[in-house]
Each structure stands twice: as structure tokens, then as C-alpha cells.
Design an enzyme around this catalytic site. Structure first.
Site, mmCIF file in Angstrom:
data_model
loop_
_atom_site.group_PDB
_atom_site.id
_atom_site.type_symbol
_atom_site.label_atom_id
_atom_site.label_comp_id
_atom_site.label_asym_id
_atom_site.label_seq_id
_atom_site.Cartn_x
_atom_site.Cartn_y
_atom_site.Cartn_z
ATOM 1 N N LYS A 79 0.222 3.582 -16.505
ATOM 2 C CA LYS A 79 1.115 3.716 -15.727
ATOM 3 C C LYS A 79 0.741 4.944 -14.912
ATOM 4 O O LYS A 79 0.908 5.604 -13.649
ATOM 5 C CB LYS A 79 2.468 3.561 -15.896
ATOM 6 N N GLN B 50 10.346 3.579 -21.035
ATOM 7 C CA GLN B 50 9.483 2.696 -21.744
ATOM 8 C C GLN B 50 10.349 2.096 -23.167
ATOM 9 O O GLN B 50 10.845 2.621 -23.532
ATOM 10 C CB GLN B 50 8.178 3.393 -22.210
ATOM 11 N N ASP C 237 12.133 -0.188 -12.441
ATOM 12 C CA ASP C 237 11.872 -1.498 -13.466
ATOM 13 C C ASP C 237 12.794 -2.547 -13.193
ATOM 14 O O ASP C 237 12.290 -3.942 -13.199
ATOM 15 C CB ASP C 237 12.240 -1.100 -14.854
HETATM 16 N N1 GUN Z 1 7.735 -2.505 -22.158
HETATM 17 C C1 GUN Z 1 7.298 -3.590 -21.765
HETATM 18 N N2 GUN Z 1 7.252 -3.823 -20.698
HETATM 19 C C2 GUN Z 1 7.829 -3.089 -19.973
HETATM 20 C C3 GUN Z 1 8.218 -2.700 -18.926
HETATM 21 O O1 GUN Z 1 7.878 -3.470 -17.613
HETATM 22 N N3 GUN Z 1 8.909 -1.750 -18.365
HETATM 23 C C4 GUN Z 1 9.365 -0.893 -19.393
HETATM 24 N N4 GUN Z 1 10.202 0.206 -19.044
HETATM 25 N N5 GUN Z 1 9.215 -0.955 -20.700
HETATM 26 C C5 GUN Z 1 8.432 -2.382 -21.000
#
Ligand code: GUN
Length: 284
Positions: free
Chosen positions: A53, A97, A120
Site C-alpha cells: 500500500k 490494518q 477503508d
Molecule cells: N486486512 C485485510 N484486508 C484489509 C483491508 O482491506 N483493510 C484493512 N484495514 N485491513 C485489512
């Protein structure tokens, strides 16, 4: 006939190119888009995701804050960090995350992210807005699924879409987005009866169950569009989707590969959401 591949890499490249333009546009208006990513602990999969990311942001001219906190971080400490980022005007998007360590109340943390920085799309406000079709941040994976279906040129309206999995992050929101596109949607889960028959009646099949090769060739309607959200690492270290790709590609008209499918597009969608959060702060 062999299914055509919905190329996540190609679509994500295109998205990133647009993101880079959008960043320039914002900077010309003195808005420097910035995403704060918070990772607690050292889950190796999360580390890989977060690195990806941050790298995407850098490639597209989006600033990032990479906040690493030890696994022993307390609920109060994490909450304080999220509140600090919420108050920081230089930060446009906040991503915590998941999964968080077991001693942390995930809901309380997500609730502390202001909806306008919740790139998100996990906060109840954004989920509620999505439900009633108001402008909102749509969670990245569901949005990526829809964009990949649309990239095939398949009309969604009137089709039978079947979603395997009912998680808050993928299954439920992707089903809602498909309803908004006028599909007739069936959500299946671990208690569903006649799973095979239901899947085999799907014009569009979205699979997010987290079990390698769960969907077999006999569960696919000839000509279906198959979107495989699963990313499962096998004992051999290789990534596999939730769909038996070799068998499914003999039946489907279009299919996403794993790797190189939904995952890449999900990351690209995060950029789009971050840029949208930044754009909303531009003084007209
Ligand atoms: N863990 C797995 N996928 C995601 C996501 O799309 N966002 C976040 N914050 N954590 C994750």
C-alpha cells in the site's frame, strides 16, 4: 471455450496512472494527499500488504505515514494514535490494518476513524451510507470486484449474482453493490443448503470464503463471470484462490486469476479513496 482473463495488473496500472494525474491536480491546488497506515504487531501477511500500500502511494505521488506499533500496544495507546491522526489536517486517509491483536477492541478503533478519513469504508457511517446509496467510501475489495465485472463489458442489471461469503469486509458489501447495480443477488454461507445448485445458477459468481479451491468446475454455469477474492497460501508457498482456476476457466466466460486479480485492484481502489478524501478538502 477457455475463459478470458480479467487482468488485475492491467486494470490496476490504468487506475494508478489516473491516480498520479489526480495527485498532481490536488498538489496544484495546495492539497498534498496523504494516507496514514497503522500496523500493530508483526503479522507477516499484514506487513506484506502494508508495504504494498505504501509503495503504491509513493508511485502515484501520494504521501504516506507508515506507523508501526508493537504488538503490546494498549487499546488506549492505539486509540490515542488514531485520534491524533484524525485531528491532523495533513492526513486525508487513515487505514488501520486488520486483524488487530486479540486484546484490542477492533470496533472501538474503527469507530474512532472519522467517516471522512475512513478510506477503508469500514466505519458504520460509511456502511450505512452505502446501504442507502449515498456518497461514501466503499470498501476497497467490494469496489474492486464491481470494477472487474464492469471491465468485462457484462451488463449487471437483471443478472443472477451469487456471493459466497458474508463477511462485513467483502461478502455483505459486494452483495449490496450488486443490488444497487440491479442484479438479483443470493448470498451463500457455511449454512447454505444446495450450495452447488445455487452457484451453478449464477451469471456472476463472487467468491470470498478463504478456502483454496473451494469452488469446483461443476459449480460454475457455462458462460458465468467468476470473481475470485480468495488469497490462500499453500504448503508449497504458492498463492491460490478460492476457485479451482483450471476447471473453472473451462466453463466461465471471464475469470480473475490469483495472484494478479482482485488483490491488485483492491490496492488501486485504496488510492482512489484516499484521493477522494483529499479532494473533498480542496477549497473551491
Ligand atoms: N486486512 C485485510 N484486508 C484489509 C483491508 O482491506 N483493510 C484493512 N484495514 N485491513 C485489512
Amino acid at each position: 471455450m477457455e475463459a478470458k482473463i480479467i487482468d488485475g495488473k492491467l486494470l490496476a496500472e490504468d487506475e494508478k496512472e489516473q491516480a498520479a494525474w489526480q495527485s498532481e491536480w490536488l498538489k496544484a491546488r495546495n492539497v498534498y494527499p496523504c494516507l496514514a497506515v497503522v500496523l500493530v504487531g508483526d503479522n507477516p501477511a499484514s506487513e506484506v500488504y502494508v508495504r504494498g500500500k505504501i509503495r503504491d502511494c509513493t508511485m502515484c505521488g501520494i504521501g504516506s505515514m507508515n506507523i508501526r506499533l508493537p504488538a503490546e500496544t494498549t487499546q488506549e495507546e492505539l486509540l490515542a494514535k488514531v485520534k491524533e491522526l484524525a485531528a491532523n489536517k495533513a492526513v486525508h486517509g487513515i487505514l488501520v490494518q486488520l486483524p488487530l491483536p486479540a486484546h484490542i477492541d477492533t470496533k472501538a478503533i474503527i469507530d474512532a476513524i472519522p467517516p471522512e478519513k475512513d478510506v477503508d469504508g469500514f466505519s458504520p457511517v460509511n456502511i450505512g451510507r452505502m446501504q442507502i446509496g449515498e456518497p461514501c467510501f466503499v470498501p476497497c475489495t467490494p469496489a474492486a470486484c464491481i470494477r472487474m465485472i464492469e471491465a468485462t463489458g457484462t451488463e449487471i442489471a437483471g443478472k443472477h449474482a451469487v456471493v459466497l461469503g458474508r463477511s462485513n469486509i467483502v461478502g455483505k458489501p459486494v452483495a449490496m453493490l450488486l443490488v444497487q447495480k440491479d442484479a438479483t443477488v443470493t448470498i451463500c454461507h457455511s449454512k447454505t443448503r444446495n450450495l452447488k445448485e445455487i452457484c451453478a445458477s449464477a451469471d456472476i459468481l463472487v467468491v470470498a470464503v478463504g478456502r483454496a479451491g473451494f469452488v469446483t468446475g461443476d459449480m460454475i454455469k457455462p458462460g458465468a463471470v467468476v470473481i475470485d477474492v480468495g488469497i490462500n497460501r499453500g504448503a508449497d508457498g504458492k498463492l491460490r484462490g478460492d476457485v479451482d482456476f483450471a476447471a473453472a476457466s473451462q466453463k466461465a466466460s471471464w475469470i480473475t486469476p490469483v495472484p494478479g486479480g482482485v488483490g491488485l485492484m483492491t490496492r488501486a481502489t485504496l488510492l482512489r479513496n484516499t484521493l477522494e478524501a483529499a479532494r473533498r478538502t480542496v477549497k473551491e
